[in-house]
Design a protein around this motif. Structure first.
Motif, mmCIF file in Angstrom:
data_model
loop_
_atom_site.group_PDB
_atom_site.id
_atom_site.type_symbol
_atom_site.label_atom_id
_atom_site.label_comp_id
_atom_site.label_asym_id
_atom_site.label_seq_id
_atom_site.Cartn_x
_atom_site.Cartn_y
_atom_site.Cartn_z
ATOM 1 N N ARG A 1 0.848 -1.197 0.000
ATOM 2 C CA ARG A 1 0.000 0.000 0.000
ATOM 3 C C ARG A 1 0.880 1.242 0.000
ATOM 4 N NH1 ARG A 1 -5.097 -1.758 0.596
ATOM 5 N NH2 ARG A 1 -5.425 -3.771 1.635
ATOM 6 N N PRO B 1 2.502 4.444 -2.893
ATOM 7 C CA PRO B 1 2.258 5.058 -4.201
ATOM 8 C C PRO B 1 3.128 4.416 -5.280
ATOM 9 C CG PRO B 1 3.574 6.498 -2.814
ATOM 10 C CD PRO B 1 3.131 5.373 -1.933
ATOM 11 N N HIS C 1 5.025 0.786 -4.935
ATOM 12 C CA HIS C 1 4.138 -0.283 -4.483
ATOM 13 C C HIS C 1 4.636 -1.671 -4.873
ATOM 14 C CE1 HIS C 1 3.027 0.330 -8.640
ATOM 15 N NE2 HIS C 1 2.169 -0.669 -8.616
ATOM 16 N N SER D 1 0.158 3.230 -11.908
ATOM 17 C CA SER D 1 -0.818 3.477 -10.860
ATOM 18 C C SER D 1 -0.786 2.303 -9.888
ATOM 19 C CB SER D 1 -2.222 3.634 -11.453
ATOM 20 O OG SER D 1 -3.192 3.774 -10.435
ATOM 21 N N ALA D 2 -0.873 2.584 -8.614
ATOM 22 C CA ALA D 2 -0.683 1.532 -7.610
ATOM 23 C C ALA D 2 -1.749 0.442 -7.690
ATOM 24 C CB ALA D 2 -0.657 2.141 -6.211
ATOM 25 N N ASP D 3 -2.995 0.808 -7.965
ATOM 26 C CA ASP D 3 -4.055 -0.186 -7.919
ATOM 27 C C ASP D 3 -4.488 -0.687 -9.290
ATOM 28 O OD1 ASP D 3 -5.367 2.017 -8.890
ATOM 29 O OD2 ASP D 3 -7.027 1.947 -7.450
#
Length: 455
Positions: free
Chosen positions: A110, A112, A116, A206-208
């Motif tokens: 979790r 950025p 990540h 992007s992290a997710d």
């Protein structure tokens, strides 16, 4: 089916092909108030994402997953009203299996982007310390590869990985985990541009973005059934078992020939695989259609095993140094378990006898899951997709056509068109929506007397 124009709106549109690209186009056009007729040659909509019945179970022909960054695809699920019928993991996490070793969880933290992924790469036990450090450096360098440059598409991802210090073992145990699944080719044969799109958009920027989603219901219930229902509510006409034989341009639009008649429309969205499109598109519309065969095809094979008892608690895993690749499970009544092994880049498997494929995967799963060694298999079968994707090799972007053709009102859709994306569900939906928007603009720009004369 007799020739007739659909009345009303700025112009009638015939969408040929009921896969995800055709569904996306038809819904987009119907949402804009245009009269739509959707033609699909198969008994159901959904294209390659379909299900069938076997021994009382509904089975998907192949396992399909998506990523959180598939915004167009997830938006279509929302429009179809089936968002709750798919699940996205809270954060990217994949158990990686090596025969004889405990599972290693490759997961994001979790943090950025791109931090990540750094702990996961740095702690990836299936590589040595030097290989892990090299992988971190390569991941950082990949963020600066521009997937839209022609020179990027001309190179193979494998050459780029070698240039950036990746060992053959690192390619097999790390990079090909994603490349083979996402591009249906190993890194050595895949386009650097498409690989960069996958890794940058899905994992690095992007992290997710790379969180993995899976359907909770059969694919037919996720796509085909709600699409037909929604299109009916919007006033569109859907005809399955309707194979298109030809498309003829006319002064006021197009005439589309079928086995049992013909229909007329002001515009046509051709949303079919590239070999079918090349045979249907009028020569004046796409002179380059003769080169579409160079896109080729890459197969996927799925081996389905029904174990009498549960052999693993994992719902999804990836295997390395094994005949298995990606493994998906779902529970069945009485503690039974359905296990699907999805084999991408399956050139050597596509023509192997089913019995050999089943035996190979039973042995592979026994090496990965001790409980599978002595658990009876109650049913086993193989599904094959010889043309699952186009062959996403270096240089293929030159053969992927634009949405528009030289005939206004005739547009192309499909994950094989020049979306800038790999051949995925996201690419298919994006292409269909872009085709719909182009058609809507073209029809709106026509003089009113032209569309009135067409009726």
């Amino acid at each position: 089916m007799t020739a007739a124009r659909v009345p009303g709106g700025a112009g009638s549109v015939c969408v040929i092909g009921g896969g995800l690209a055709g569904i996306a186009a038809a819904v987009r056009l119907a949402d804009q108030g245009l009269p739509v007729t959707l033609l699909e040659s198969r008994p159901e909509l959904g294209g390659a994402t379909y299900s069938f019945r076997r021994d009382g179970l509904t089975v998907d022909t192949g396992q399909h997953v998506f990523l959180r960054c598939y915004h167009a695809y997830r938006g279509l699920l929302d429009r179809l009203g089936v968002t709750d019928d798919a699940d996205v993991q809270p954060r990217f996490a994949v158990p990686v299996l090596l025969p004889g070793r405990a599972p290693h969880l490759l997961a994001r933290r979790r943090l950025p982007a791109p931090a990540h992924l750094l702990p996961g790469l740095a702690g990836y036990r299936l590589l040595g310390p030097a290989e892990r450090l090299a992988a971190v450096r390569a991941a950082a360098a990949l963020r600066h590869v521009d997937p839209d440059l022609p020179e990027t598409d001309a190179r193979s991802f494998g050459d780029w990985l070698t240039e950036h210090g990746q060992s053959e073992r690192a390619v097999r145990r790390l990079w090909d985990l994603v490349t083979v699944a996402a591009l249906n080719l190993p890194s050595a044969h895949a386009s650097l541009a498409l690989a960069a799109r996958v890794f940058r958009t899905g994992l690095l920027d992007s992290a997710d973005a790379g969180d993995i989603g899976r359907p909770l219901v059969p694919l037919t219930d996720l796509h085909a059934v709600p699409a037909r229902r929604l299109l009916h509510e919007l006033g569109a006409r859907v005809h399955t078992r309707s194979r298109v034989r030809w498309i003829h341009p006319e002064s006021a639009g197009f005439r589309v020939g079928l086995s049992d008649g013909e229909i007329a429309a002001d515009a046509v969205v051709l949303a079919v695989p590239h070999p079918v499109a090349a045979a249907l598109v009028p020569p004046a519309a796409a002179p380059g259609a003769g080169d579409w065969h160079r896109l080729g095809a890459a197969p996927i094979v799925n081996v389905h095993l029904r174990y009498a008892h549960r052999v693993t608690e994992l719902t999804m895993a990836a295997a390395v140094e094994s005949p298995a690749q990606w493994i998906f499970t779902r529970p069945l009544p009485d503690d039974a378990q359905q296990v699907v092994v999805s084999l991408s880049a399956a050139d050597t498997e596509i023509d192997r006898p089913a019995a050999e494929l089943v035996a190979a995967q039973r042995a592979a799963l026994a090496a990965l899951f001790p409980a599978a060694r002595h658990t009876p298999v109650r049913d086993a079968f193989v599904t094959r997709e010889p043309r699952a994707t186009f062959r996403q090799a270096p240089g293929t972007r030159a053969y992927r056509p634009a949405t528009t053709t030289r005939l206004p009102g005739l547009v192309l859709a499909g994950a094989w068109t020049d979306t800038g994306w790999p051949d995925t569900m996201e690419g298919a939906v994006r292409s269909g929506q872009e085709a719909a928007d182009v058609v809507a603009r073209q029809l709106a720009s026509r003089p009113r007397h032209h569309t009135e004369a067409a009726r």
